[in-house]
Motif scaffolding. Structure first.
Motif, PDB file in Angstrom:
ATOM      1  N   VAL A 157       0.835  -1.205   0.000  1.00  0.00           N
ATOM      2  CA  VAL A 157       0.000   0.000   0.000  1.00  0.00           C
ATOM      3  C   VAL A 157       0.865   1.249   0.000  1.00  0.00           C
ATOM      4  CG1 VAL A 157      -1.655   1.363   1.334  1.00  0.00           C
ATOM      5  CG2 VAL A 157      -1.954  -1.107   1.130  1.00  0.00           C
ATOM      6  N   LYS A 158       1.915   1.246   0.823  1.00  0.00           N
ATOM      7  CA  LYS A 158       2.814   2.401   0.892  1.00  0.00           C
ATOM      8  C   LYS A 158       3.434   2.674  -0.483  1.00  0.00           C
ATOM      9  CE  LYS A 158       5.283   2.745   4.578  1.00  0.00           C
ATOM     10  NZ  LYS A 158       6.354   2.614   5.606  1.00  0.00           N
ATOM     11  N   LYS A 159       3.832   1.617  -1.185  1.00  0.00           N
ATOM     12  CA  LYS A 159       4.414   1.785  -2.531  1.00  0.00           C
ATOM     13  C   LYS A 159       3.377   2.341  -3.511  1.00  0.00           C
ATOM     14  CE  LYS A 159       7.696  -2.036  -1.979  1.00  0.00           C
ATOM     15  NZ  LYS A 159       8.085  -3.394  -2.459  1.00  0.00           N
ATOM     16  N   TRP A 160       2.154   1.830  -3.417  1.00  0.00           N
ATOM     17  CA  TRP A 160       1.110   2.299  -4.336  1.00  0.00           C
ATOM     18  C   TRP A 160       0.804   3.788  -4.122  1.00  0.00           C
ATOM     19  CZ3 TRP A 160      -2.555  -2.285  -2.787  1.00  0.00           C
ATOM     20  CH2 TRP A 160      -2.054  -3.474  -3.327  1.00  0.00           C
ATOM     21  N   VAL A 161       0.723   4.190  -2.840  1.00  0.00           N
ATOM     22  CA  VAL A 161       0.396   5.581  -2.531  1.00  0.00           C
ATOM     23  C   VAL A 161       1.532   6.507  -2.936  1.00  0.00           C
ATOM     24  CG1 VAL A 161      -0.188   7.213  -0.697  1.00  0.00           C
ATOM     25  CG2 VAL A 161      -1.124   4.907  -0.632  1.00  0.00           C
ATOM     26  N   LYS A 162       2.794   6.040  -2.779  1.00  0.00           N
ATOM     27  CA  LYS A 162       3.941   6.864  -3.136  1.00  0.00           C
ATOM     28  C   LYS A 162       4.002   7.158  -4.632  1.00  0.00           C
ATOM     29  CE  LYS A 162       7.451   6.161   0.426  1.00  0.00           C
ATOM     30  NZ  LYS A 162       8.802   5.607   0.719  1.00  0.00           N
ATOM     31  N   LYS A 163       3.580   6.216  -5.428  1.00  0.00           N
ATOM     32  CA  LYS A 163       3.671   6.373  -6.881  1.00  0.00           C
ATOM     33  C   LYS A 163       2.315   6.060  -7.503  1.00  0.00           C
ATOM     34  CE  LYS A 163       6.462   5.133 -10.892  1.00  0.00           C
ATOM     35  NZ  LYS A 163       7.589   4.311 -11.406  1.00  0.00           N
ATOM     36  N   ILE A 164       1.499   7.110  -7.663  1.00  0.00           N
ATOM     37  CA  ILE A 164       0.152   6.931  -8.201  1.00  0.00           C
ATOM     38  C   ILE A 164       0.199   6.865  -9.720  1.00  0.00           C
ATOM     39  CG2 ILE A 164      -2.147   7.929  -8.403  1.00  0.00           C
ATOM     40  CD1 ILE A 164      -1.529   6.879  -5.641  1.00  0.00           C
ATOM     41  N   GLU A 170      -5.836   1.650  -9.392  1.00  0.00           N
ATOM     42  CA  GLU A 170      -6.815   0.564  -9.465  1.00  0.00           C
ATOM     43  C   GLU A 170      -6.604  -0.425  -8.318  1.00  0.00           C
ATOM     44  OE1 GLU A 170      -8.324  -2.943 -12.569  1.00  0.00           O
ATOM     45  OE2 GLU A 170      -6.782  -1.498 -13.169  1.00  0.00           O
ATOM     46  N   LYS A 171      -5.352  -0.721  -8.018  1.00  0.00           N
ATOM     47  CA  LYS A 171      -5.056  -1.630  -6.912  1.00  0.00           C
ATOM     48  C   LYS A 171      -5.511  -1.032  -5.582  1.00  0.00           C
ATOM     49  CE  LYS A 171      -1.050  -3.904  -9.024  1.00  0.00           C
ATOM     50  NZ  LYS A 171       0.413  -4.124  -8.941  1.00  0.00           N
ATOM     51  N   LEU A 172      -5.261   0.270  -5.406  1.00  0.00           N
ATOM     52  CA  LEU A 172      -5.669   0.945  -4.180  1.00  0.00           C
ATOM     53  C   LEU A 172      -7.183   0.916  -3.995  1.00  0.00           C
ATOM     54  CD1 LEU A 172      -3.438   4.141  -3.862  1.00  0.00           C
ATOM     55  CD2 LEU A 172      -3.713   2.326  -2.173  1.00  0.00           C
ATOM     56  N   ASN A 214       7.811  17.538   0.872  1.00  0.00           N
ATOM     57  CA  ASN A 214       7.142  16.246   1.058  1.00  0.00           C
ATOM     58  C   ASN A 214       6.000  16.050   0.052  1.00  0.00           C
ATOM     59  OD1 ASN A 214       8.239  15.229   3.884  1.00  0.00           O
ATOM     60  ND2 ASN A 214       7.807  17.416   4.086  1.00  0.00           N
ATOM     61  N   LYS A 215       6.124  14.980  -0.697  1.00  0.00           N
ATOM     62  CA  LYS A 215       5.016  14.559  -1.557  1.00  0.00           C
ATOM     63  C   LYS A 215       4.273  13.372  -0.948  1.00  0.00           C
ATOM     64  CE  LYS A 215       6.094  17.501  -4.767  1.00  0.00           C
ATOM     65  NZ  LYS A 215       5.263  18.695  -4.971  1.00  0.00           N
ATOM     66  N   PHE A 216       4.866  12.837   0.106  1.00  0.00           N
ATOM     67  CA  PHE A 216       4.286  11.643   0.740  1.00  0.00           C
ATOM     68  C   PHE A 216       4.480  11.731   2.249  1.00  0.00           C
ATOM     69  CE2 PHE A 216       4.950   7.340   2.444  1.00  0.00           C
ATOM     70  CZ  PHE A 216       3.704   6.791   2.169  1.00  0.00           C
ATOM     71  N   TYR A 224      -3.836   2.649  13.904  1.00  0.00           N
ATOM     72  CA  TYR A 224      -3.992   2.995  12.486  1.00  0.00           C
ATOM     73  C   TYR A 224      -2.714   3.533  11.848  1.00  0.00           C
ATOM     74  CZ  TYR A 224      -8.891   2.746  13.860  1.00  0.00           C
ATOM     75  OH  TYR A 224     -10.097   2.328  14.361  1.00  0.00           O
ATOM     76  N   TRP A 225      -2.629   3.307  10.536  1.00  0.00           N
ATOM     77  CA  TRP A 225      -1.658   3.969   9.672  1.00  0.00           C
ATOM     78  C   TRP A 225      -2.395   5.047   8.879  1.00  0.00           C
ATOM     79  CZ3 TRP A 225       3.470   4.182   8.994  1.00  0.00           C
ATOM     80  CH2 TRP A 225       4.264   3.189   9.563  1.00  0.00           C
ATOM     81  N   TYR A 226      -1.703   6.166   8.685  1.00  0.00           N
ATOM     82  CA  TYR A 226      -2.261   7.281   7.914  1.00  0.00           C
ATOM     83  C   TYR A 226      -1.306   7.559   6.750  1.00  0.00           C
ATOM     84  CZ  TYR A 226      -4.779   7.990  12.307  1.00  0.00           C
ATOM     85  OH  TYR A 226      -5.531   7.821  13.440  1.00  0.00           O
ATOM     86  N   PHE A 227      -1.837   7.565   5.523  1.00  0.00           N
ATOM     87  CA  PHE A 227      -1.031   7.819   4.339  1.00  0.00           C
ATOM     88  C   PHE A 227      -1.589   9.023   3.583  1.00  0.00           C
ATOM     89  CE2 PHE A 227      -0.753   3.162   4.956  1.00  0.00           C
ATOM     90  CZ  PHE A 227       0.618   3.048   5.141  1.00  0.00           C
ATOM     91  N   LEU A 228      -0.683   9.930   3.203  1.00  0.00           N
ATOM     92  CA  LEU A 228      -1.076  11.094   2.399  1.00  0.00           C
ATOM     93  C   LEU A 228      -0.120  11.224   1.223  1.00  0.00           C
ATOM     94  CD1 LEU A 228      -2.636  13.732   1.854  1.00  0.00           C
ATOM     95  CD2 LEU A 228      -1.020  14.890   3.386  1.00  0.00           C
ATOM     96  N   SER A 229      -0.683  11.271   0.029  1.00  0.00           N
ATOM     97  CA  SER A 229       0.098  11.503  -1.183  1.00  0.00           C
ATOM     98  C   SER A 229      -0.371  12.814  -1.803  1.00  0.00           C
ATOM     99  CB  SER A 229      -0.103  10.350  -2.176  1.00  0.00           C
ATOM    100  OG  SER A 229       0.531  10.643  -3.407  1.00  0.00           O
ATOM    101  N   VAL A 230       0.569  13.739  -2.021  1.00  0.00           N
ATOM    102  CA  VAL A 230       0.245  15.060  -2.580  1.00  0.00           C
ATOM    103  C   VAL A 230       0.721  15.112  -4.028  1.00  0.00           C
ATOM    104  CG1 VAL A 230       0.607  17.549  -2.393  1.00  0.00           C
ATOM    105  CG2 VAL A 230       0.457  16.137  -0.312  1.00  0.00           C
ATOM    106  N   SER A 231      -0.233  15.270  -4.948  1.00  0.00           N
ATOM    107  CA  SER A 231       0.122  15.322  -6.369  1.00  0.00           C
ATOM    108  C   SER A 231       0.303  16.756  -6.865  1.00  0.00           C
ATOM    109  CB  SER A 231      -0.950  14.617  -7.211  1.00  0.00           C
ATOM    110  OG  SER A 231      -2.219  15.203  -7.002  1.00  0.00           O
ATOM    111  N   ASP A 232      -0.285  17.718  -6.173  1.00  0.00           N
ATOM    112  CA  ASP A 232      -0.139  19.123  -6.560  1.00  0.00           C
ATOM    113  C   ASP A 232      -0.501  19.988  -5.356  1.00  0.00           C
ATOM    114  OD1 ASP A 232       0.381  21.363  -8.038  1.00  0.00           O
ATOM    115  OD2 ASP A 232      -1.304  21.123  -9.433  1.00  0.00           O
ATOM    116  N   TYR A 233      -0.019  21.232  -5.361  1.00  0.00           N
ATOM    117  CA  TYR A 233      -0.335  22.120  -4.244  1.00  0.00           C
ATOM    118  C   TYR A 233      -0.241  23.574  -4.666  1.00  0.00           C
ATOM    119  CZ  TYR A 233       4.746  22.828  -3.767  1.00  0.00           C
ATOM    120  OH  TYR A 233       6.057  23.145  -3.994  1.00  0.00           O
TER     121      TYR A 233
END
Length: 284
Positions: A157-164, A170-172, A214-216, A224-233
């Motif tokens: 999951v961490k790999k998927w979120v890091k590289k969308i 689709e996997k996520l 930070n993009k991730f 819980y684990w919390y994941f945030l991926s930022v694609s733009d800001y």
């Protein structure tokens, strides 16, 4: 002001329930009577909700009935002991007029003005007044997940979120259906960074530096684990993107159009009233 008007109308409704000639009353329909005013079974219908037990329903009805009786008695006593009833009646009528006018204007505006604002008008307004639309807080696009610490495939999951990519997305989406507590996809729209961070047990010191570096973000706390991926800001102080500002622009245009529309309506009604004789002005 609106809340006060609503409460006033509710109070008036309670105090004026069915003041009907006693000769036309079906006593089987009456729940209570106070000095010629009647509380009917039909008046209690809105109190009944699905899923409420019979015992609780009885208590709700009894409380409503007793409150109605007490307020009716208090109303009668107050009416006998105050001297400015005419002023109160005048104020009540004035509030009623405002309520009627407000509701009428609201319906007219919803019916006519909302449909008049198209995308081109929104874009034109944005181009003219773009300097007015400045971000007070950072906004982002991306993905946010909250997942139990005992969920499977956390490293994946961490790999998927890091590289969308279309494939990892689709996997996520398949994974989160069964495993995620929260899954928010907002790569196609702007959201406030703070709104997202309110759901993550992590404090950002400097939001500008955080977003630039930070993009991730992955944080683990408790269960819980919390994941945030930022694609733009967009940073604080920069221009709001059109899509983000659109709701504000529409509100501003509606306010302008509403004022103009109501003024034109009042002027036309005034003119028509003079022409058809409904309005007469005495020149003395």
């Amino acid at each position: 002001m609106r809340k006060f008007i609503y409460l006033l109308s509710a109070f008036i409704s309670v105090m004026t329930l069915s003041c009907t000639d006693k000769t036309n009353i079906n006593r089987d329909d009456v729940v209570a009577e106070v000095n010629g005013r009647f509380l009917y079974k039909a008046d209690l219908a809105p109190l009944f909700k699905r899923g409420v037990s019979n015992e609780d329903s009885v208590k709700i009805v009894e409380n409503f009935r007793d409150n109605w009786i007490k307020e009716s008695l208090l109303y009668d006593k107050a009416e006998r002991n105050i001297d400015n009833l005419e002023e109160i009646d005048k104020n009540v009528e004035e509030y009623r007029r405002r309520m009627v006018i407000f509701q009428y204007e609201k319906e007219l505006i919803n019916e006519r003005l909302e449909k008049e604002i198209d995308e081109q008008e929104l874009e034109s307004f944005y181009e003219i007044y773009s300097s007015k639309f400045v971000l007070k807080d950072p906004i982002i696009k991306g993905i946010f997940l909250k997942i139990p610490v005992n969920a499977p495939q956390l490293e994946e999951v961490k790999k998927w979120v890091k590289k969308i990519t279309p494939e990892t997305l689709e996997k996520l989406e398949k994974y989160t259906l069964q495993n995620a507590i929260v899954y928010e996809y907002f790569s196609d729209r702007w959201v406030s960074l703070q709104d997202i961070m309110n759901n993550i047990p992590y404090v950002i010191g400097n939001s500008s530096r955080f977003l630039k570096e930070n993009k991730f973000l992955d944080v683990s706390e408790g269960d819980y684990w919390y994941f945030l991926s930022v694609s733009d800001y967009k940073l604080e102080g920069s221009a709001q993107p059109f899509e983000y500002a659109k709701a504000q622009i529409k509100d501003a245009l509606l306010t302008q159009k509403k004022k103009s529309f109501i003024n034109d309506l009042e002027e036309q009604l005034y003119k028509d009233g003079l022409e058809n004789g409904k309005v007469k002005i005495e020149n003395k």
